[in-house]
Design a protein around this motif. Structure first.
Motif, mmCIF file in Angstrom:
data_model
loop_
_atom_site.group_PDB
_atom_site.id
_atom_site.type_symbol
_atom_site.label_atom_id
_atom_site.label_comp_id
_atom_site.label_asym_id
_atom_site.label_seq_id
_atom_site.Cartn_x
_atom_site.Cartn_y
_atom_site.Cartn_z
ATOM 1 N N LEU A 178 11.797 111.891 -3.802
ATOM 2 C CA LEU A 178 11.206 113.234 -3.799
ATOM 3 C C LEU A 178 12.192 114.355 -4.092
ATOM 4 N N SER A 179 13.464 114.041 -4.199
ATOM 5 C CA SER A 179 14.455 115.090 -4.382
ATOM 6 C C SER A 179 15.708 114.516 -5.006
ATOM 7 N N GLU A 180 16.658 115.415 -5.281
ATOM 8 C CA GLU A 180 17.938 114.977 -5.800
ATOM 9 C C GLU A 180 18.708 114.235 -4.715
ATOM 10 N N GLY A 181 19.646 113.408 -5.140
ATOM 11 C CA GLY A 181 20.470 112.697 -4.191
ATOM 12 C C GLY A 181 20.072 111.243 -4.062
ATOM 13 N N SER A 182 20.794 110.527 -3.224
ATOM 14 C CA SER A 182 20.531 109.111 -3.037
ATOM 15 C C SER A 182 20.703 108.743 -1.572
ATOM 16 N N ALA A 183 20.179 107.587 -1.195
ATOM 17 C CA ALA A 183 20.256 107.101 0.176
ATOM 18 C C ALA A 183 20.105 105.589 0.161
ATOM 19 N N GLN A 184 20.456 104.964 1.272
ATOM 20 C CA GLN A 184 20.268 103.525 1.415
ATOM 21 C C GLN A 184 18.768 103.225 1.493
ATOM 22 N N LYS A 185 18.312 102.313 0.650
ATOM 23 C CA LYS A 185 16.901 101.937 0.636
ATOM 24 C C LYS A 185 16.710 100.625 1.389
ATOM 25 N N VAL A 186 15.847 100.658 2.418
ATOM 26 C CA VAL A 186 15.478 99.457 3.155
ATOM 27 C C VAL A 186 13.978 99.253 2.960
ATOM 28 N N SER A 187 13.611 98.152 2.314
ATOM 29 C CA SER A 187 12.210 97.881 1.991
ATOM 30 C C SER A 187 11.632 96.917 3.017
ATOM 31 N N VAL A 188 10.508 97.311 3.612
ATOM 32 C CA VAL A 188 9.877 96.526 4.679
ATOM 33 C C VAL A 188 8.461 96.161 4.233
#
Length: 247
Positions: free
Chosen positions: A148-158
Motif C-alpha cells: 500500500l505504500s513505499e518501502g519494504s518489510a518482512q513478509k510472512v504468509s499464513v
C-alpha cells in the motif's frame, strides 16, 4: 458496486462484505499446536505470553466505507468465553445479547448469527495472537515491497487449511524490524461472494494492559477504499475490577 435504497439494506450489504475478514477457525482458547517461529515472534509483540492475565476485553469495532458505516461493541471474557454484544444484526436491527460460545448450539438463531461477527472483529483486534492460537504455520518470504505504500518489510504468509468459515484463506503479514505488523493482505480461498482481496495498514498503536493493538486501518477492499478502526478499547486484568483503557 450497486447502490441501495435504504440504510438497512446498506448496513446488511456492508455486514456481508466485511464479515469475510477474519472468519477462519472457531477456536475459543489458545492451542498448544506447533507454530512457526516467525508467527510466534510476531504474536509475542502483541501480548501472547501475557494473555492469561486478561479477564475481560471491551472494544467497539467501526467501519467507514463507501457503502455505509457500522459500529459493533463487544465485551469478551476469554477464560469463560462469554460474549456480550451491543450493535446491529445483519439486517440492521438493534441487538443486545450475552452468550457463552460453548453453548452456542443452544442459542436462538439471532444469537448464533452474532458469533461470526464476533470472530471477524476479534481477528481484526488481535490478528497475530489468533494466528498463534490457531497453530497455522507461516512462511517467511523475506523482505518484500509494501502493498500500500513505499518501502519494504518482512513478509510472512499464513495460509489456513481447508476448514472453518473461509477455507484456504491466506493472510500476508508485512512486519517491521520491531515485529509489529505494518500492512496486511487478505486473500479469500473459497470462490464465494466478495471481498476476495483486502489490503490494510496497521497504525495508531496503543497499549491496553499487556496487549498491543493497532487502533486504525486504512486500505482497500477489492479496490475500493475503506477505513476500519477501534474505539473504547479496554482490558480487565485478573484480580481486579478496574478497566484499563488503551493509551
Amino acid at each position: 458496486m450497486s447502490c441501495f435504497v435504504t440504510q438497512v439494506r446498506r448496513d446488511a450489504r456492508a455486514h456481508a462484505i466485511l464479515l469475510a475478514l477474519g472468519m477462519l477457525l472457531l477456536l475459543p482458547a489458545p492451542s498448544q499446536a506447533q507454530q512457526s517461529s516467525s508467527t510466534i515472534d510476531i504474536a509475542k509483540v502483541y501480548g501472547l505470553d501475557s494473555f492469561s492475565q486478561i479477564d475481560g476485553i471491551r472494544y467497539t469495532w467501526n467501519v467507514d466505507s463507501p457503502i455505509g458505516k457500522i459500529a459493533r461493541s463487544w465485551e469478551w471474557s476469554p477464560k469463560t468465553d462469554t460474549v456480550s454484544y451491543d450493535g446491529k444484526d445483519k439486517d440492521g436491527k438493534e441487538v443486545k445479547a450475552t452468550y457463552k460460545r460453548s453453548d452456542l448450539d443452544k442459542q436462538s438463531d439471532a444469537v448464533k448469527a452474532l458469533d461470526p461477527m464476533f470472530m471477524n472483529d476479534q481477528y481484526w483486534l488481535i490478528l497475530a495472537i489468533r494466528i498463534a492460537w490457531d497453530g497455522v504455520a507461516g512462511t517467511d518470504e523475506g523482505m518484500q515491497k509494501l502493498p500500500l505504500s513505499e518501502g519494504s518489510a518482512q513478509k510472512v504468509s499464513v495460509k489456513y487449511p481447508d476448514a472453518g468459515y473461509q477455507p484456504g484463506d491466506t493472510w500476508d503479514l508485512y512486519v517491521g524490524a520491531d515485529k509489529k505488523i505494518q500492512q496486511i493482505v487478505y486473500h479469500r480461498g473459497a470462490p464465494t461472494p466478495p471481498p476476495h482481496l483486502v489490503m490494510a495498514d496497521y497504525t495508531d498503536y496503543k497499549k491496553a494492559g499487556p496487549l498491543t493493538i493497532a487502533m486504525d486501518h486504512h486500505g482497500k477492499i477489492d479496490g475500493k477504499d475503506f477505513r476500519l478502526f477501534f474505539t473504547e478499547v479496554s482490558v480487565k486484568l485478573s484480580g481486579s475490577d478496574k478497566w484499563i483503557n488503551a493509551q
